[in-house]
Enzyme design. Sequence first.
Site, short mmCIF file in Angstrom:
data_model
loop_
_atom_site.label_atom_id
_atom_site.label_comp_id
_atom_site.label_asym_id
_atom_site.label_seq_id
_atom_site.Cartn_x
_atom_site.Cartn_y
_atom_site.Cartn_z
N LYS A 183 -10.84 6.60 73.65
CA LYS A 183 -11.24 6.53 75.07
C LYS A 183 -10.64 7.71 75.81
O LYS A 183 -9.44 7.78 76.03
CB LYS A 183 -10.74 5.24 75.73
CG LYS A 183 -11.34 5.09 77.14
CD LYS A 183 -10.62 4.09 78.02
CE LYS A 183 -9.63 4.71 78.98
NZ LYS A 183 -10.19 5.71 79.92
N GLU A 258 3.10 9.12 74.83
CA GLU A 258 3.53 10.42 75.36
C GLU A 258 3.31 10.36 76.86
O GLU A 258 2.17 10.32 77.32
CB GLU A 258 2.72 11.54 74.70
CG GLU A 258 3.46 12.87 74.71
CD GLU A 258 3.19 13.72 75.94
OE1 GLU A 258 3.61 13.30 77.05
OE2 GLU A 258 2.57 14.79 75.78
N CYS A 292 2.07 18.30 80.82
CA CYS A 292 3.19 17.35 80.64
C CYS A 292 4.50 18.09 80.43
O CYS A 292 5.56 17.60 80.83
CB CYS A 292 2.90 16.39 79.50
SG CYS A 292 2.45 17.19 77.96
N GLU A 393 7.65 13.24 88.38
CA GLU A 393 6.63 14.15 87.87
C GLU A 393 5.53 14.28 88.94
O GLU A 393 4.79 13.33 89.19
CB GLU A 393 6.04 13.57 86.58
CG GLU A 393 5.11 14.52 85.88
CD GLU A 393 4.46 13.90 84.65
OE1 GLU A 393 4.03 12.74 84.70
OE2 GLU A 393 4.39 14.60 83.62
#
Length: 500
Positions: A183, A258, A292, A393
């Site tokens: 997905k 992750e 990331c 983040e």
Amino acid sequence: MILDSEPLLHSRALYVEGKWVSPVEGGTREILNPADGTAIAVVAEADRTDVATAIAAARTAFAAGHWPATPVTERAELLVRIAELLDTHRDEIARIETLDTGKTLSESHTDIDDVIAVFRYYARLAPTAADRLVDTGNPEVISRVVHEPVGVCALIAPWNYPLLQMSWKIAPALVAGCTMVAKPSEVTPLSTIALVELIDRAGAPPGVVNLVQGSGGVVGAALTDNPDVDLISFTGGAATGATIARTAAEHITRVALELGGKNPHLVFADADHDTAVDAVLTGAFLHSGQVCSAGTRLIVEESIADDFVAELAHRAARIRVGPGMDPATRTGPLVSEEHRAKVEAYVALGISEGATLITGGKRPDDPALESGSFYLPTIFDHCRSDMRIVQEETFGPLLTVERFTTEAEAITLGNDTDYGLAAGVRTTDPSRGERVVRALRHGTVWLNDFGYYTPAAEWGGYGRSGNGRELGPGGLAEYQETKHIWHNTAPKAGGWFTDT
Ligand code: TXE
């Protein structure tokens, strides 16, 4: 073209048991180009029923046993064919990726080259991943540790590197002998549709690779709460990762996560000035910080900080922001209006937290960019490690600057994060470099470089950056179960109760 028209895209959004199918409820989703807000495609939107059908197809294919039992060298040949097809269609897939994500065309080309390298790497690695013979001390016993496919995998990818991150999952899962349901992010599904089209053409047996499209809340949830899934491999935000881990716990489903990072870049006074400035800019502003491992937290030695930051600000202001299709563009838009709003909220937060805004902090003035979700490279100086803009983040072009005076202080700051995905260190003193890289608690640490990786080395995070590893031998092991086979070649009575 693989994906040259809306109806084609729509009809190719769901792939189950080797066929492109329509969703049961006939849902659709419009896909937008973040550079100008225009619709570039309409794709089918699955619901829970479609997901259950796709998982059942993967389960049936796994249970039938043909793919898991196919010799690994043959499975590896499929990966090579996929790599060759990707190479043939490199330019059109790059174009699709740029239209969908906003990144520059040269970044998309680099992504596709990296994807090809990953398929080729696992095609080479898997046949050499030998079983292990164990010496039991009994010559009549043959003891082996062997690796078998983990089973049905749910592969969930984000929007910043759609093709790349999905391929880091599909390549090792396929060569390990797993079956899967993939997905992509509902924001950027197009390159994954193209990849699955190529996997089909390469001859993957029906049911081995299945594709579903749709929102995280419905389609993602239906993939992660299904007891027929043996492994969930997820790349995305930390909050979603925590939700998935909680859901997976219900059925003790294996999870590989992750979850991004807030990655420090430590610059010592003895570092080469020009290469350090260059690397900090690339680390922070490549793909407008939607990476990331972006180095969005600069930790610089006090004695050089004023000059270093002034130079950074000067050069950041000259980075050309624009549509990814324009060859003059150096960094593209943010992926969506919603995401830009999140980044803007962080900039407002930084100002209210008392950081000094020295460049950017706004949308570009150019009227030609008004309809896209662009944002200027932004630097905040005089930050403290307890500020939220330093700890959270932001996933945008937002660099924070902290200063240190001793090596110990630099290390403390570099480890002062809940995340632990990646870090960079710049110094010309090799002993200091080695000391500092060993002291940093991050999954990848670059010494006098930033952002590079190789398919042959593991990628993943410490702390809240997740668990498990992608790439390298560890990335293959994620998709394998370990079995110990104890074979007694001369069985005779001799157990606990032989004398009774
Ligand atoms: O990601 P989500 P979002 C970070 C970044 C970003 C934040 C949120 O800071 O601002 O995450 O981004 C699927 N069950 N990263 O909200 O929601 C979703 O459909 C199952 C870091 O866009 O994590 C998509 O396919 N799946 C990151 C994928 O998860 C669910 C890259 C990622 O979406 C789900 C991207 C659910 N309940 C964002 N909810 C990195 N590690 O690089 C959503 N999804």
